[in-house]
Each structure stands twice: as C-alpha cells, then as structure tokens.
Scaffold this active site. Structure first.
Site, mmCIF file in Angstrom:
data_model
loop_
_atom_site.group_PDB
_atom_site.id
_atom_site.type_symbol
_atom_site.label_atom_id
_atom_site.label_comp_id
_atom_site.label_asym_id
_atom_site.label_seq_id
_atom_site.Cartn_x
_atom_site.Cartn_y
_atom_site.Cartn_z
ATOM 1 N N ASP A 1 7.662 -45.145 -14.672
ATOM 2 C CA ASP A 1 6.371 -44.756 -15.245
ATOM 3 C C ASP A 1 6.368 -44.919 -16.768
ATOM 4 O O ASP A 1 7.364 -44.612 -17.429
ATOM 5 C CB ASP A 1 6.134 -43.273 -14.899
ATOM 6 C CG ASP A 1 4.738 -42.825 -15.186
ATOM 7 O OD1 ASP A 1 3.812 -43.338 -14.549
ATOM 8 O OD2 ASP A 1 4.565 -41.954 -16.070
ATOM 9 N N GLU B 1 6.696 -50.073 -15.538
ATOM 10 C CA GLU B 1 5.298 -50.059 -15.958
ATOM 11 C C GLU B 1 5.331 -50.173 -17.468
ATOM 12 O O GLU B 1 5.605 -49.204 -18.177
ATOM 13 C CB GLU B 1 4.587 -48.763 -15.539
ATOM 14 C CG GLU B 1 3.107 -48.809 -15.876
ATOM 15 C CD GLU B 1 2.416 -47.450 -15.918
ATOM 16 O OE1 GLU B 1 1.209 -47.394 -15.689
ATOM 17 O OE2 GLU B 1 3.076 -46.427 -16.204
HETATM 18 C C1 GLC Z 1 1.210 -43.896 -15.486
HETATM 19 C C2 GLC Z 1 0.732 -43.546 -14.096
HETATM 20 C C3 GLC Z 1 -0.469 -42.656 -14.199
HETATM 21 C C4 GLC Z 1 -0.062 -41.390 -14.909
HETATM 22 C C5 GLC Z 1 0.573 -41.711 -16.271
HETATM 23 C C6 GLC Z 1 1.278 -40.511 -16.852
HETATM 24 O O1 GLC Z 1 0.324 -44.710 -16.160
HETATM 25 O O2 GLC Z 1 0.477 -44.729 -13.376
HETATM 26 O O3 GLC Z 1 -1.036 -42.356 -12.964
HETATM 27 O O4 GLC Z 1 -1.177 -40.567 -15.093
HETATM 28 O O5 GLC Z 1 1.515 -42.735 -16.193
HETATM 29 O O6 GLC Z 1 2.461 -40.249 -16.167
#
Ligand code: GLC
Length: 552
Positions: A206, A267
């Site tokens: 994440d 991500e």
């Molecule tokens: C990422 C996740 C999202 C979340 C954020 C904070 O972007 O995909 O859903 O709210 O991180 O953890």
C-alpha cells in the site's frame, strides 16, 4: 507453464478481492474470509492464477481496513487467524497463489504503538512515528509545506499531548511510521515474516512510494502539474520515490528472499521511467502497478502509445502490471458509457498484452459504479473532503470521489442482496440495482457474456506460451482505430496477434495465415482476412512456422 528458471509470477494474472464486499458467510452484512473461501471456485473458474486480498486485519474501519491496529491478527468481522490460514491453503489447493495487502506506511491512530508514541516525547515508542515541531511564534504552523497524498490538506496533524505535529501522508487518522528507526523496520519485517511463515506468496504494498521522506524535512518545490489525472501543486521531490525508498524496497526484497520466490507488488505513483527504479535489477520490487490504464481513453492511438511507453520502460525480464480498475477508482465500464461491447474489447487487451493483468472483483461481470451521494458516503475521503461538493458536479466527474461507489457488494445472482448476504440482512453498502441482470449466475449460463469472455481469455492466455510469456511488438500501419500487437515465444516459436477495433468504422486486417483463438464483438477470421466491426477484437495464432518482420 513458465520456463524452468522463470519466476512463477512472470505473466501471472491477479484477481483482487475487497473482503468487505465479496461474500458474507455469517449474515452480518459484511463480507468475510469464510465468504472468500466459499467462493474460491468462482475465482479458480475465472482462470486467474494469483489472488490478492485487501486488508482484513483488526482495524477501527475508519478507512475500511487500511487503518490497522494489529498486523498479525484478523478483524473479528472478517473471521479468525485459522480462517486466514485456511484461505491460503484452499487457494493453494486450487493452484492459485495468494498475496495479502501490506500497509507499511501508516497504522491507525488507535494502534497501541501510536497511542504510546503520542503520549510524550520520551517514551519507548516516541520515535516510532514521524514527529516534528511546528513553525511560527506559537509553533502551531506545520513544519513544512508537505501535502497529504490527496493534496487537499497538509500532511501534518497537530497533537496537543506532545505539542508537536505528526505526519499523515494519507488521512489524519493514519499516522506515518518512522522507518529511520531500526526498531520500526524490525517490527514490520517481523510482520512480513509472520505471514510468509503462514504461506502467503507475497504482498501488495500500500502507498509504497511515500514511505521514506527527506530526513531534513526540506520543502517540496512548487510545480503545478498533473499525475495520473490529478492536479498537483508541489513536486514530491522529498516525499515520494526518493532514493531511500528504493533502498527500502531492496531491504524488503531481502526479507522475502529468505523464503524463496515470493512476490512484492508496489502501489507506487509516477511516470513509468521513474517507477522502473523499484525493480532495482531484480533486487527490489518484482512488480509495480502502472495505473495509466485506469484513466484510459478508448482510442487505439492512446493504447498504442501507452503500451509502447510501458514496453520501453519495462523491457523483459521486467513485467508491466496492467490495471483497469480497483477499489479506489471508477469501474471500467462506466468510462465507456456502460457499453458491454467496449468493456469486452478492454478485456481482450488486458489479458493479451505482455505483463501481469489485474482484475478487480466484479470487473469480470461488468459491474458498474453504484451512485451514492456524497452526503451518504462512508468513505472517509469523500466524507471528510468532498461532502460540500454539489451533487450535479460530482455526478459529472469522470472519477468517483466517493469510493463507496466502486465497493458495493459483489453480484452473485439476481436475487435479494445479489447473493452477497442473506435476504433480510442489510449489506454494509447498497447492492447495485443492476444485479438483476449483471451477476455471476446469469453470466455463467450465458456463453456470450462478459464473464464467459474473461474465462476464455484466461484459458487461452494460460495455454499459450506466446501470450503469457512472449515478447510484444506493436504492429504498425494498421487501419484507423485499430490497435494491434504480436506476441512471440522464442523458445517454442509460437506467435499470436491481437487486433482490436476501437474506432467507429468496420476495418479489415490481413494477417499471415492464422487460426482463431478467441474474440469478441463479432470479429471474424475468414481465410486470410480478419473483419473487425466497431468495438470488436480478436486473438489469432500463426499457423506457419516462418516468421516475417513485416507481416501481420
Ligand atoms: C491506498 C489504498 C486505499 C487506502 C490508502 C490508504 O491508496 O488503495 O484504499 O485508502 O492507500 O491506506
């Protein structure tokens, strides 16, 4: 099958489950781990090879699981630790790999570490988060100009107990951990080992790009620009994709390497030329999401140029990771006016391009956004920052500000609650009324459905070495509106080609003698001629062994 020395995840395909919305086994209106186990056959029948499960750990659920209070537990609404272990086993027994979601950047502000840390400036956890003195005479102005990931507010939050600011890259209740403190690293690397010990095959990481910030807290330079379609005021020179962050990816890789061939999928945000650094010559992240497809233009030139760019930035053995939708962004089909024919063309592209395709639960049946006014939003992004936005503006936006709209329950059948939870139970988010026609049961029975196409595409992809591990060459000189690329597996000599007509006129293409693998939208192969009506696509395999660079 992959080659003997090739990692298992080369050319794998990923299915994302958002557990809260997938299947509710105990009738509380909230999806759970047993629900996923019960429905694994759907995922297996889809032919995807890797399951990614969004967070199910204990959490106050302010950000629906992305705010964690215990990294090695299971939230009681989702089940137990033995359910998590059973999920891993059950997926493995169906030949699937499993990735869990790892939220390293921040914890919940209710995590015992943070509750301790914020208590004073000199406790054993005081340096576990990123704390800084404020500016101005009263010290109540943020320490620098760093903005949250949402860009609408400062990344700094005032804490009266300490008389200091803490950093929160995402939302104020998600304080950022301080990875310059070796104790924090050790604690989180132990979390990684905890799940690896239980058999997970890797992690989706994440907001991984923002973990290591500048230790000197230097201001980010002002520079209005757009990233992934979102306007940004400052370049995140000191807060995103820093050299230290790439080093951190290497350290995490080393922890996973203790367990053999496990996978890290980041991500991360930024241009592909920047993101490739995370690969670190095979010693960093294995994959990074390339989010450009989330905001695709339904246009052959757009896809040609985007694929070309990804191919250049991620040449083999690197693998581009393609994603059309996820739990944060609009459903694919809504971007093409709800047109299932166009959604089918996109599926053909997603599953035949070189790299790793990601499918978000429901994408395979053509689930659409469920309109939920900002006023009713449970999503903290919408409720905290966008509640005042007039609805007529919200409804016209291409992107969904209220992420609830893309997280509504999975549509299993046309009955009450779409089969997500028992009749009479109120699901945590409303079920989309279109479930009466858009659902797994009906589409399973219909050989022409989007689900049938996804299943066929997965099967064809798995059976073809060219499609799951071959090189990719864009085919030049095609008629207007047509995207085309060739996939070649050097070892077996197999060659396939995809042609997709995203234009408004029927077009023809003459490939070198080929056989049909699959297609959609009425595309036909007749002898040496492919006919492509608007919104159609086809995958063919070359029958002749002789190859020509010019032929298509
Ligand atoms: C990422 C996740 C999202 C979340 C954020 C904070 O972007 O995909 O859903 O709210 O991180 O953890």
């Amino acid at each position: 099958m992959n080659q003997p020395n090739e990692p298992w995840w080369h050319g794998t395909s990923i299915y994302q489950v958002y557990p809260r919305s997938f299947a509710d086994s105990d009738g509380d209106g909230i999806g759970d781990l047993r629900g996923i186990i019960d429905r694994l056959d759907h995922i297996a029948a889809l032919g995807v090879q890797t399951l990614w499960v969004s967070p199910f750990f204990p959490s106050p659920q302010e950000d629906f699981g992305y705010d964690i209070t215990d990294y090695t537990g299971v939230g009681q609404e989702y089940g137990t630790l033995s359910d998590a272990e059973e999920l891993i086993r059950a997926a493995h027994s169906r030949g699937m790999r499993v990735m869990f979601d790892l939220v390293l950047n921040h914890t919940s502000d209710q995590h015992p570490w943070f509750l301790r840390s914020k208590g004073s400036r000199d406790n054993p956890k005081s340096d576990w988060y990123i704390w800084a003195d404020g500016c101005g005479r009263d010290g109540r102005r943020p320490p620098n100009n760093w903005r949250s990931a949402l860009e609408v507010n400062s990344a700094w939050q005032w804490c009266p107990e300490r008389g200091q600011f803490y950093m929160a890259t995402f939302l104020p209740f998600q304080p950022d951990l301080n990875y310059r403190n070796p104790e924090v690293k050790d604690a989180m690397f132990d979390v990684v080992r905890f799940w690896l010990d239980r058999g997970v095959d890797g992690f989706r990481l994440d907001i991984f790009g923002q973990i290591m910030k500048d230790p000197q807290f230097r201001d980010n330079p002002l520079s209005p620009h757009v990233v992934n379609g979102f306007p940004q005021g400052w370049r995140r020179q000191y807060t995103e994709n820093t050299a230290d962050n790439i080093d951190f990816a290497r350290e995490l890789h080393d922890v996973c390497a203790e367990y053999g061939d496990r996978i890290l999928l980041g991500e991360v945000f930024g241009p592909p030329e920047v993101l490739r650094a995370y690969h670190a010559d095979g010693a960093g992240l294995d994959l990074v999401f390339l989010f450009d497809f989330l905001r695709y233009r339904y246009d052959a030139n757009w896809f040609t140029e985007t694929i070309r760019r990804f191919e250049q930035a991620f040449p083999s053995p690197m693998q581009p990771t393609y994603v059309l939708e996820n739990h944060d962004r609009s459903r694919t089909i809504d971007r093409v006016g709800g047109d299932p024919a166009k959604a089918a063309v996109l599926a053909v592209i997603l599953l035949s391009v070189r790299g790793v395709p990601t499918i978000y639960m429901g994408q395979e049946i053509g689930m659409s956004n469920t309109y939920i006014p900002l006023d009713d939003a449970l999503d903290p992004v919408a409720s905290r920052f966008f509640r005042r936005l007039p609805e007529f503006v919200n409804r016209r936006l291409r992107e969904r500000l209220n992420r609830d709209e893309v997280r509504t329950p999975m549509q299993w059948d046309g009955g009450p609650n779409a089969g997500f939870c028992p009749p009479g139970v109120r699901p945590w988010l409303p079920v989309n009324p279109d479930h009466v026609t858009v659902n797994v049961a009906d589409e399973t029975a219909d050989p022409d459905s989007l689900l049938a196409l996804y299943r066929t595409l997965s099967r064809v992809r798995r059976a073809s070495a060219a499609l799951h591990r071959g090189t990719l060459d864009l085919i030049p000189g095609l008629p207007e509106g047509v995207l085309g690329y060739r996939r070649t597996d050097a070892a077996s000599g197999e060659q396939c080609a995809t042609f997709a007509n995203l234009g408004r006129r029927e077009q023809e293409v003459r490939p070198i003698s080929s056989t049909l693998l699959t297609g959609c939208g009425g595309a036909t192969l007749d002898g040496e001629l492919i006919r492509l009506p608007p919104d159609s696509a086809i995958i063919v395999r070359r029958t002749s062994s002789q190859r020509s660079a010019a032929g298509h």
